[in-house]
Design a protein around this motif. Structure first.
Motif, mmCIF file in Angstrom:
data_model
loop_
_atom_site.group_PDB
_atom_site.id
_atom_site.type_symbol
_atom_site.label_atom_id
_atom_site.label_comp_id
_atom_site.label_asym_id
_atom_site.label_seq_id
_atom_site.Cartn_x
_atom_site.Cartn_y
_atom_site.Cartn_z
ATOM 1 N N ASN A 113 -4.815 -14.144 5.374
ATOM 2 C CA ASN A 113 -4.994 -13.412 5.521
ATOM 3 C C ASN A 113 -3.610 -12.079 4.330
ATOM 4 O OD1 ASN A 113 -7.966 -13.269 6.791
ATOM 5 N ND2 ASN A 113 -6.502 -12.863 8.951
ATOM 6 N N ALA A 114 -4.466 -11.212 4.207
ATOM 7 C CA ALA A 114 -3.568 -9.725 3.633
ATOM 8 C C ALA A 114 -3.561 -9.240 3.412
ATOM 9 C CB ALA A 114 -3.029 -10.963 2.163
ATOM 10 N N THR A 115 -3.436 -8.133 3.589
ATOM 11 C CA THR A 115 -3.573 -6.527 3.371
ATOM 12 C C THR A 115 -2.461 -6.002 2.116
ATOM 13 O OG1 THR A 115 -4.132 -6.731 5.734
ATOM 14 C CG2 THR A 115 -4.435 -4.357 4.360
ATOM 15 N N VAL A 116 -3.818 -5.545 1.026
ATOM 16 C CA VAL A 116 -2.847 -4.128 0.681
ATOM 17 C C VAL A 116 -2.908 -3.062 0.402
ATOM 18 C CG1 VAL A 116 -2.678 -4.123 -2.315
ATOM 19 C CG2 VAL A 116 -3.850 -5.864 -1.340
ATOM 20 N N TYR A 117 -2.340 -2.545 0.960
ATOM 21 C CA TYR A 117 -2.198 -0.593 0.992
ATOM 22 C C TYR A 117 -2.202 0.079 -0.652
ATOM 23 C CZ TYR A 117 -1.758 -2.228 5.549
ATOM 24 O OH TYR A 117 -2.113 -2.846 7.043
ATOM 25 N N ILE A 118 -2.749 1.066 -0.653
ATOM 26 C CA ILE A 118 -2.734 1.282 -1.710
ATOM 27 C C ILE A 118 -2.421 2.948 -1.973
ATOM 28 C CG2 ILE A 118 -3.885 1.624 -4.309
ATOM 29 C CD1 ILE A 118 -5.355 -1.434 -3.744
#
Length: 214
Positions: A113-118
């Motif tokens: 799982n990966a998360t991209v915070y923008i």
């Protein structure tokens, strides 16, 4: 013949303008792909930007860079250290509808799982949850730009090492065959302009030779 040459020259100019506007879509140290310096955990993360970008003046571009040290998206939770952070900004009179950001973290993280915070340039924030594909990549699409921080959950890698091949974890590799690896400049439109310009020059040469023979 003069009328033909004039029409061909006008067509050459008309065709050249939009191609020049498309010629410098992206700007980074290594073209459309940049790699962030390794985080403390040692993961190398690369990001590729693709999409249709135009500039009326031909001087606008999308700037793609690894973020400076200490820079990260504002909504990264306290105590979380991003594996990589990138800044993507529009410079000049560049316009676009949507861009695709493809991140590469390595096939050893397939299925994780990966998360991209923008954090966008207008101050708003959002979070994208994705799954790393079998080839070690994942992608998101955006219609606004600014800071993108990537966090990969290393503990979520499947025990069998099997990643996904569909869904949010994309296996697609961006087509960079039409770009210069050093500058990210789109070569195909420039080649087309060159071909049309050559045709115009040839027609002009024929007209001059006929005039000189009279």
């Amino acid at each position: 013949m003069k009328k033909f040459v004039t029409m061909l020259a006008a067509a050459t100019l008309a065709f050249s303008v939009p191609c020049v506007a498309l010629a410098a879509q992206f700007n980074s140290p290594s073209g459309t792909t940049v790699t962030s310096p390794s985080a403390p955990n040692g993961i190398d993360v690369s990001m590729t930007v693709s999409g249709d970008v135009t500039s009326a003046s031909g001087s606008g571009y999308i700037e793609v860079l690894p973020a400076d040290s200490g820079v990260q998206a504002d909504n990264v939770p306290a105590g979380v250290t991003p594996d990589a952070t990138f800044t993507v900004e529009a410079v000049g009179d560049v316009t676009f509808t949507e861009l695709t950001l493809t991140f590469s973290v390595g096939s050893e993280y397939a299925g994780a799982n990966a998360t991209v915070y923008i954090t966008h340039g207008d101050g708003s924030s959002e979070v994208r949850e994705v799954t790393v594909a079998a080839n070690g990549t994942f992608e998101i699409t955006v219609d606004r730009l600014s800071v993108f921080s990537v966090v990969v959950d290393k503990d979520s890698v499947p025990a069998d090492g099997a990643g996904t091949t569909t869904g949010t974890g994309s296996t697609a590799n961006p087509d960079t065959s039409a770009t210069s690896p050093q500058t990210g400049v789109f070569v195909a439109p420039i080649a087309a302009v060159t071909a049309v310009a050559t045709m115009g020059a040839a027609a002009s040469a024929v007209a001059l030779r006929k005039k000189g023979s009279k």
